[in-house]
Design an enzyme around this catalytic site. Structure first.
Site, PDB file in Angstrom:
ATOM      1  N   GLU A   1      10.487  -4.671   4.665  1.00 37.21           N
ATOM      2  CA  GLU A   1      10.603  -6.056   4.201  1.00 37.21           C
ATOM      3  C   GLU A   1      10.295  -6.162   2.706  1.00 37.21           C
ATOM      4  O   GLU A   1      11.010  -6.799   1.933  1.00 37.21           O
ATOM      5  CB  GLU A   1       9.620  -6.956   4.963  1.00 37.21           C
ATOM      6  CG  GLU A   1       9.923  -7.127   6.436  1.00 37.21           C
ATOM      7  CD  GLU A   1       9.227  -6.104   7.307  1.00 37.21           C
ATOM      8  OE1 GLU A   1       8.913  -4.997   6.804  1.00 37.21           O
ATOM      9  OE2 GLU A   1       9.009  -6.402   8.500  1.00 37.21           O
TER      10      GLU A   1
ATOM     11  N   LYS B   1       0.838  -1.202   0.000  1.00 37.20           N
ATOM     12  CA  LYS B   1       0.000   0.000   0.000  1.00 37.20           C
ATOM     13  C   LYS B   1       0.874   1.252   0.000  1.00 37.20           C
ATOM     14  O   LYS B   1       0.683   2.161  -0.784  1.00 37.20           O
ATOM     15  CB  LYS B   1      -0.912  -0.032   1.231  1.00 37.20           C
ATOM     16  CG  LYS B   1      -1.866   1.121   1.329  1.00 37.20           C
ATOM     17  CD  LYS B   1      -2.834   0.908   2.500  1.00 37.20           C
ATOM     18  CE  LYS B   1      -3.690   2.142   2.706  1.00 37.20           C
ATOM     19  NZ  LYS B   1      -4.611   1.995   3.840  1.00 37.20           N
TER      20      LYS B   1
ATOM     21  N   GLY C   1      -4.892  -2.424   5.397  1.00 37.30           N
ATOM     22  CA  GLY C   1      -4.102  -3.567   4.934  1.00 37.30           C
ATOM     23  C   GLY C   1      -4.783  -4.905   5.151  1.00 37.30           C
ATOM     24  O   GLY C   1      -4.929  -5.711   4.231  1.00 37.30           O
ATOM     25  N   ARG C   2      -5.248  -5.152   6.389  1.00 37.89           N
ATOM     26  CA  ARG C   2      -5.821  -6.473   6.691  1.00 37.89           C
ATOM     27  C   ARG C   2      -7.223  -6.628   6.131  1.00 37.89           C
ATOM     28  O   ARG C   2      -7.847  -7.674   6.307  1.00 37.89           O
ATOM     29  CB  ARG C   2      -5.768  -6.737   8.188  1.00 37.89           C
ATOM     30  CG  ARG C   2      -6.403  -5.665   9.045  1.00 37.89           C
ATOM     31  CD  ARG C   2      -6.034  -5.839  10.512  1.00 37.89           C
ATOM     32  NE  ARG C   2      -6.477  -4.721  11.338  1.00 37.89           N
ATOM     33  CZ  ARG C   2      -5.807  -3.575  11.479  1.00 37.89           C
ATOM     34  NH1 ARG C   2      -4.683  -3.388  10.826  1.00 37.89           N
ATOM     35  NH2 ARG C   2      -6.259  -2.621  12.254  1.00 37.89           N
TER      36      ARG C   2
ATOM     37  N   HIS D   1      -3.807 -34.166  17.469  1.00 37.51           N
ATOM     38  CA  HIS D   1      -2.675 -34.973  17.928  1.00 37.51           C
ATOM     39  C   HIS D   1      -1.598 -34.106  18.551  1.00 37.51           C
ATOM     40  O   HIS D   1      -0.460 -34.535  18.697  1.00 37.51           O
ATOM     41  CB  HIS D   1      -2.131 -35.796  16.761  1.00 37.51           C
ATOM     42  CG  HIS D   1      -3.157 -36.754  16.234  1.00 37.51           C
ATOM     43  ND1 HIS D   1      -3.201 -38.072  16.611  1.00 37.51           N
ATOM     44  CD2 HIS D   1      -4.215 -36.552  15.418  1.00 37.51           C
ATOM     45  CE1 HIS D   1      -4.238 -38.653  16.025  1.00 37.51           C
ATOM     46  NE2 HIS D   1      -4.877 -37.749  15.298  1.00 37.51           N
TER      47      HIS D   1
ATOM     48  N   LYS E   1       9.446  -1.169  14.789  1.00 35.78           N
ATOM     49  CA  LYS E   1       9.978  -0.793  13.466  1.00 35.78           C
ATOM     50  C   LYS E   1      10.989   0.334  13.612  1.00 35.78           C
ATOM     51  O   LYS E   1      12.065   0.307  13.022  1.00 35.78           O
ATOM     52  CB  LYS E   1       8.836  -0.256  12.577  1.00 35.78           C
ATOM     53  CG  LYS E   1       8.011  -1.264  11.856  1.00 35.78           C
ATOM     54  CD  LYS E   1       7.204  -0.515  10.778  1.00 35.78           C
ATOM     55  CE  LYS E   1       5.831  -1.080  10.601  1.00 35.78           C
ATOM     56  NZ  LYS E   1       4.955  -0.281   9.762  1.00 35.78           N
TER      57      LYS E   1
ATOM     58  N   GLU F   1      -4.683  -7.604  15.246  1.00 30.17           N
ATOM     59  CA  GLU F   1      -4.205  -6.271  14.858  1.00 30.17           C
ATOM     60  C   GLU F   1      -5.366  -5.275  14.944  1.00 30.17           C
ATOM     61  O   GLU F   1      -5.173  -4.084  15.141  1.00 30.17           O
ATOM     62  CB  GLU F   1      -3.594  -6.282  13.455  1.00 30.17           C
ATOM     63  CG  GLU F   1      -2.567  -5.174  13.279  1.00 30.17           C
ATOM     64  CD  GLU F   1      -1.812  -5.224  11.969  1.00 30.17           C
ATOM     65  OE1 GLU F   1      -2.456  -5.374  10.912  1.00 30.17           O
ATOM     66  OE2 GLU F   1      -0.577  -5.093  11.985  1.00 30.17           O
TER      67      GLU F   1
HETATM   68  C1  G6Q Z   1      -2.568  -4.180   8.091  1.00 31.07           C
HETATM   69  C2  G6Q Z   1      -1.365  -3.462   8.425  1.00 31.07           C
HETATM   70  C3  G6Q Z   1      -0.087  -4.089   7.923  1.00 31.07           C
HETATM   71  C4  G6Q Z   1       0.265  -3.770   6.492  1.00 31.07           C
HETATM   72  C5  G6Q Z   1       1.716  -4.180   6.238  1.00 31.07           C
HETATM   73  C6  G6Q Z   1       2.144  -3.940   4.823  1.00 31.07           C
HETATM   74  O1  G6Q Z   1      -3.678  -3.838   8.353  1.00 31.07           O
HETATM   75  O2  G6Q Z   1      -1.500  -2.133   8.043  1.00 31.07           O
HETATM   76  O3  G6Q Z   1      -0.085  -5.480   8.097  1.00 31.07           O
HETATM   77  O4  G6Q Z   1      -0.598  -4.408   5.612  1.00 31.07           O
HETATM   78  O5  G6Q Z   1       2.555  -3.490   7.124  1.00 31.07           O
HETATM   79  O6  G6Q Z   1       2.047  -2.604   4.493  1.00 31.07           O
HETATM   80  P1  G6Q Z   1       2.199  -2.132   3.019  1.00 31.07           P
HETATM   81  O7  G6Q Z   1       1.107  -2.718   2.204  1.00 31.07           O
HETATM   82  O8  G6Q Z   1       2.148  -0.642   3.046  1.00 31.07           O
HETATM   83  O9  G6Q Z   1       3.553  -2.632   2.541  1.00 31.07           O
END
Ligand code: G6Q
Length: 545
Positions: A216, A210, A271-272, A388, A508, A357
């Site tokens: 990462e 996003k 994001g989620r 198990h 972070k 989250e």
């Molecule tokens: C989700 C969070 C988080 C996000 C990641 C990736 O709700 O905001 O998990 O999706 O940190 O972020 P980017 O899509 O900006 O790389």
């Protein structure tokens, strides 16, 4: 003071629920079932092919109406309306949480601030479908003229967990000639293992981010670029082997990805909650545009149900209220999600982000510390594997852990009696958790006295069973939206903002400070605590060998 402004524990419905709890906690599930031979049917709900049996919960006929009253007092109806209409309910980030707009049908209209959202959403979906079609048909060629055979989604958190969960869940519907991989971890092993058997000339990377700034993802994207260019030897290859999914066109261009190869979305997609946006591109390439639309239709159907069903007949509201019931009244600290379908193997991991989250917060929307517990730990594994390993604790441990079982009547891979065996385990586990096996029964079976305490199951452990005919794209959409709205319901009761995630920021920022301390050629002067300082020194010594 109006009831809507009272802190949660002072609300009349909360007080009533507390009083009710004091009666209910003395009853066992065995007693409740014995008292009402129709309980199994009475405490269950069928909606659009999803059957929820919630009879094995520690509730009476009064519980849900009481909790529904609590939901009303907390303004759930108005908050649902605010979310669906695009109000800026994500207060700390000053924006809407409008993921429900992503699954509106093309003919719908949703005007927010004078703009109809639907045409924008549909335009991106159409571009995605056209692109997915070109990859799937082999029309899209790599730099050397060969069709793409492998797709690697690079993303993390919300830009990874949704797509990988949905891809795994709908693998039976996927184009099997394409290999899909997902790289998320900044650990180089993730990238190395994902590409070790791939041919760069036939590989497409989808950089899903996003913000297009996530450490990462950017690290992995640059590594992928280098891997690709090392083999293909020409910068122009990037435009044939990289596409981006982002809201940040400027950063995408800086990375060198052709803006024509960028699929956009909007800041009101968290994001989620982004699986239904362009973030789902990898899933769409795997299963095709039509199946992706079927999944969206499932989401939409659940959205409509959430919007319109009375709270006591509303699947997400019921699940959400039950989570509050166990967390705040019974003191449960975790909840297990146990899908009995191998295709749902990533569903618990996906739900962990969605639930924790979103609701892992300890201040109210107004910024006051809460005086009650919020989100429990969600966790799980597909059945029957978990039986198990950790089910021992579910049955005989000291904690109360409500369980959600998810299963299907038909397998997508019907093989002999496998499905009957699989589903028999679901029903048996729920039965065993609820009713256990008493010491008296064991004795009547002739069990040696010294073994009786070890072999006793006290039961009275709650669970839900969700049963559908088979795992289809529509059903997956319904399931995910079910949990999304359950999480929202919980957040409304707890009066927290489920759409921000400030709790991920501190680590972070600290990592950014530590990177140069690990890398500097000279021994850095460290000003952390003594533990962190010692770890940094030791790492530096060991890393250099
Ligand atoms: C989700 C969070 C988080 C996000 C990641 C990736 O709700 O905001 O998990 O999706 O940190 O972020 P980017 O899509 O900006 O790389």
């Amino acid at each position: 003071m109006m009831a809507t402004h009272l802190p949660l524990p002072l609300r009349p419905a909360w007080q009533a629920a507390l009083k009710h709890f004091e009666e209910v906690e003395n009853h066992t599930l065995g007693e409740l079932f014995a008292a009402d031979p129709q309980r199994g049917e009475r405490f269950s709900l069928e909606w659009d092919g999803l059957y929820l049996d919630y009879s094995k919960n520690r509730i009476t006929a009064e519980t849900l109406p009481l909790l529904a009253r609590l939901a009303e007092e907390c303004g759930l109806g108005e908050r649902i309306e605010a979310m669906f209409s695009g109000q800026a309910i994500n207060l700390t980030e000053k924006r809407a949480a409008l993921h429900t707009a992503l699954r509106l049908p093309p003919q719908a209209r949703l005007v927010v601030d004078g703009v109809d959202m639907v045409p924008q959403v549909q335009a991106v979906l159409e571009r995605m479908a056209a692109f997915a079609g070109r990859i799937r048909s082999g029309e899209w060629l790599g730099f050397t003229g060969r069709p793409v055979r492998s797709i690697v989604n690079i993303g993390i958190g919300g830009s990874d967990l949704g797509p990988v969960m949905a891809y795994e869940a709908l693998k039976a519907y996927s184009e099997r000639t394409l290999a899909l991989r997902f790289v998320s971890n900044v650990d180089g092993t993730d990238f190395a293992e994902a590409v070790r058997d791939l041919d760069p000339a036939e590989t497409l990377f989808i950089v899903s981010s996003k913000t297009f700034t996530t450490q990462e993802t950017m690290t992995n994207a640059h590594t992928a670029r280098a891997w690709c260019l090392e083999a293909l030897g020409d910068e122009r290859a990037v435009s044939r082997h990289f596409v981006a999914v982002s809201t940040n066109a400027q950063r995408v261009a800086q990375f060198g990805i052709d803006p024509d190869n960028m699929f956009g979305f909007w800041d009101w997609v968290g994001g989620r909650y982004s699986l239904d946006s362009a973030i789902g591109l990898s899933t769409m390439i795997a299963i095709g545009g039509e199946n992706f639309r079927r999944m969206l239709a499932g989401f939409y159907a659940m959205d409509q149900h959430f919007l319109s069903a009375p709270f006591t007949e509303n699947l997400p509201v019921i699940l959400g209220l039950l989570t509050v019931w166990y967390t705040d009244f019974f003191g449960a600290r975790s909840q297990a999600v146990l899908p009995y379908d191998q295709y749902l193997k990533r569903f618990p991991a996906y739900l962990q982000q969605l639930t924790m989250e979103s609701n892992g917060k300890s201040v109210t929307r107004a910024g006051d510390l809460v005086t009650y517990h919020t989100c429990p730990v969600f966790w799980g594994e597909p059945g029957t594997n978990g039986q198990h390993s950790f089910y021992q604790l579910l049955h005989q441990g000291t904690q109360l852990i409500p369980c959600d079982f998810i299963c299907f009547a038909q397998s997508l891979n019907p093989l002999g009696e496998h499905q009957d065996l699989l589903v028999s385990n679901v029903f048996a586990q729920a039965e065993a958790l609820a009713f256990g096996k008493s010491a008296d029964t064991l004795r009547s079976e002739g069990m040696a006295e010294w073994l009786v305490p070890h072999r006793t199951f006290h039961g009275n452990r709650p669970s839900n069973v969700l049963l559908a005919e088979r795992l289809t794209p529509e059903v997956l959409g319904k399931l995910v939206a079910l949990y999304e709205h359950s999480v929202f319901t919980q957040s409304v009761i707890w009066d927290i903002n489920p759409f921000d995630q400030w709790g991920v920021e501190l680590g972070k920022a600290l990592a950014q400070r530590i990177v140069p301390e690990l890398q500097s050629p000279e021994a850095p002067s460290l000003a952390h605590d003594s533990s962190t300082n010692a770890l940094i020194h030791r790492y530096r010594r060991l890393h250099r060998g």
